[in-house]
Write a protein that holds these residues in place. Structure first.
Motif, PDB file in Angstrom:
ATOM      1  N   THR A  17     -18.965 -34.853   2.639  1.00 45.90           N
ATOM      2  CA  THR A  17     -20.079 -34.319   3.409  1.00 45.90           C
ATOM      3  C   THR A  17     -21.351 -34.409   2.578  1.00 45.90           C
ATOM      4  N   ASN A  18     -22.458 -34.824   3.201  1.00 42.11           N
ATOM      5  CA  ASN A  18     -23.735 -34.744   2.494  1.00 42.11           C
ATOM      6  C   ASN A  18     -24.567 -33.634   3.115  1.00 42.11           C
ATOM      7  N   TYR A  19     -25.305 -32.918   2.272  1.00 40.89           N
ATOM      8  CA  TYR A  19     -26.087 -31.787   2.736  1.00 40.89           C
ATOM      9  C   TYR A  19     -27.556 -32.190   2.805  1.00 40.89           C
ATOM     10  N   VAL A  51     -13.903 -33.179  -1.052  1.00 38.04           N
ATOM     11  CA  VAL A  51     -12.678 -32.400  -1.241  1.00 38.04           C
ATOM     12  C   VAL A  51     -11.502 -33.345  -1.426  1.00 38.04           C
ATOM     13  N   ILE A  57     -17.451 -25.689   3.811  1.00 41.62           N
ATOM     14  CA  ILE A  57     -16.737 -25.873   2.544  1.00 41.62           C
ATOM     15  C   ILE A  57     -15.244 -25.633   2.755  1.00 41.62           C
ATOM     16  N   VAL A  72     -23.337 -22.247  -2.050  1.00 41.18           N
ATOM     17  CA  VAL A  72     -22.126 -23.057  -2.061  1.00 41.18           C
ATOM     18  C   VAL A  72     -21.532 -23.101  -3.470  1.00 41.18           C
ATOM     19  N   HIS A  78     -12.704 -29.036  -5.007  1.00 34.66           N
ATOM     20  CA  HIS A  78     -14.041 -29.258  -4.470  1.00 34.66           C
ATOM     21  C   HIS A  78     -14.904 -29.961  -5.517  1.00 34.66           C
ATOM     22  N   LEU A  84     -18.924 -30.860  -6.135  1.00 35.05           N
ATOM     23  CA  LEU A  84     -20.322 -30.745  -5.747  1.00 35.05           C
ATOM     24  C   LEU A  84     -21.099 -31.714  -6.626  1.00 35.05           C
ATOM     25  N   MET A  89     -27.616 -24.495  -1.438  1.00 34.19           N
ATOM     26  CA  MET A  89     -26.877 -25.155  -2.512  1.00 34.19           C
ATOM     27  C   MET A  89     -26.367 -24.136  -3.519  1.00 34.19           C
ATOM     28  N   TYR A 129     -23.914 -33.591  -2.556  1.00 29.53           N
ATOM     29  CA  TYR A 129     -22.778 -34.058  -1.765  1.00 29.53           C
ATOM     30  C   TYR A 129     -21.575 -33.164  -2.067  1.00 29.53           C
ATOM     31  N   HIS A 130     -20.750 -32.984  -1.064  1.00 27.17           N
ATOM     32  CA  HIS A 130     -19.535 -32.184  -1.219  1.00 27.17           C
ATOM     33  C   HIS A 130     -18.332 -33.035  -0.855  1.00 27.17           C
ATOM     34  N   THR A 165     -17.745 -21.676  -4.343  1.00 28.47           N
ATOM     35  CA  THR A 165     -16.650 -22.526  -4.817  1.00 28.47           C
ATOM     36  C   THR A 165     -16.168 -22.133  -6.211  1.00 28.47           C
TER      37      THR A 165
END
Length: 249
Positions: A7-9, A72, A209, A21, A116, A118, A18, A69-70, A25
């Protein structure tokens, strides 16, 4: 059967999102295993990761657009996955982002072990913005398989498409019977995210998330949640008025 999702934020999230998050995490209760915290910063320090990310952005005057970017890396429930080994594999996979700051947090609080990532959107060495296209995603998935093999972890195997039947299977029956527990799990995650969010934007980001999609719009009367498995539930179907849209706001 390790799977990676990405995923991009960039959808107007603030730097506060940010930060939220990152805090979420890194929680001790999520990353603890046998007395150690499975949290590692690559090219950054977990204690100052937000400041590290922002310093790089300001250095190259790139504080807008995609913030981070996130990603997983997730192993399915029931697999015998050692969290320490999973964390080591995650760090190996993170080497793909050479020159970028990456925070890696392996979570042990769910029925499946998952890590995760980040990733800062700006390279601290060159100032280059990170862009992930379909080609990079395919390359990441191939590298993920290689890393899992190297660490003797399950490798993703596509499942064969099953033919649909008109009658309810035993599995479907038990899934229906567990409907109440699915709601309780959703409520627990909502409660956890609400404790760490200071506004709607941060709440939605934290739910994402955890793999949950949230449709919370001014024009709609209800908030609708979609679980990682695709099951949908409106706020009014949860137990307690605290989950209604007007009270959440």
């Amino acid at each position: 059967m390790a799977i990676i999702s990405f995923t991009n934020y960039k959808r107007g999230q603030t730097t506060g999102c940010m930060s939220a998050v990152m805090r979420y995490t890194m929680q001790d209760k999520k990353t603890e295993f046998e007395g150690q915290q499975l949290v590692t910063g690559i090219n950054c320090q977990p204690e100052s990761v937000y400041a590290d990310f922002m310093t790089t952005k300001r250095l190259y005057h790139k504080t807008d657009g995609v913030l981070f970017y996130h990603m997983v890396q997730s192993f399915p429930k029931g697999e015998a996955v050692d969290p320490v080994t999973a964390h080591a594999a995650a760090l190996k996979l993170a080497e793909y982002y050479e020159g970028y700051e990456v925070l890696v947090c392996t979570h042990t609080d769910r029925e499946h072990i998952h890590s995760h990532f980040l990733i800062n959107s700006v390279n601290f060495d060159t100032g280059r913005k990170l862009h992930i296209a379909k080609e990079q995603l395919q390359e990441l998935r191939q590298r993920n398989d290689m890393v899992c093999k190297e660490f003797s972890l399950p490798v993703f195997q596509p499942r064969e498409q099953k033919q649909k039947t008109k009658t309810m299977t035993i599995g479907e029956y038990h899934t229906a019977a567990r409907g109440q527990s699915k709601k309780l799990q959703l409520m627990n995650i909502i409660n956890d995210c609400m404790r760490h969010a200071s506004n709607r934007e941060e709440f939605i980001a934290l739910m994402e998330i955890e793999g949950y999609k949230v449709r919370w719009e001014k024009s709609r009367k209800n908030i609708t949640y979609t679980t990682p498995s695709g099951w949908q539930c409106r706020d009014r179907l949860l137990f307690g008025d605290k989950y209604l849209k007007e009270n959440m706001e």
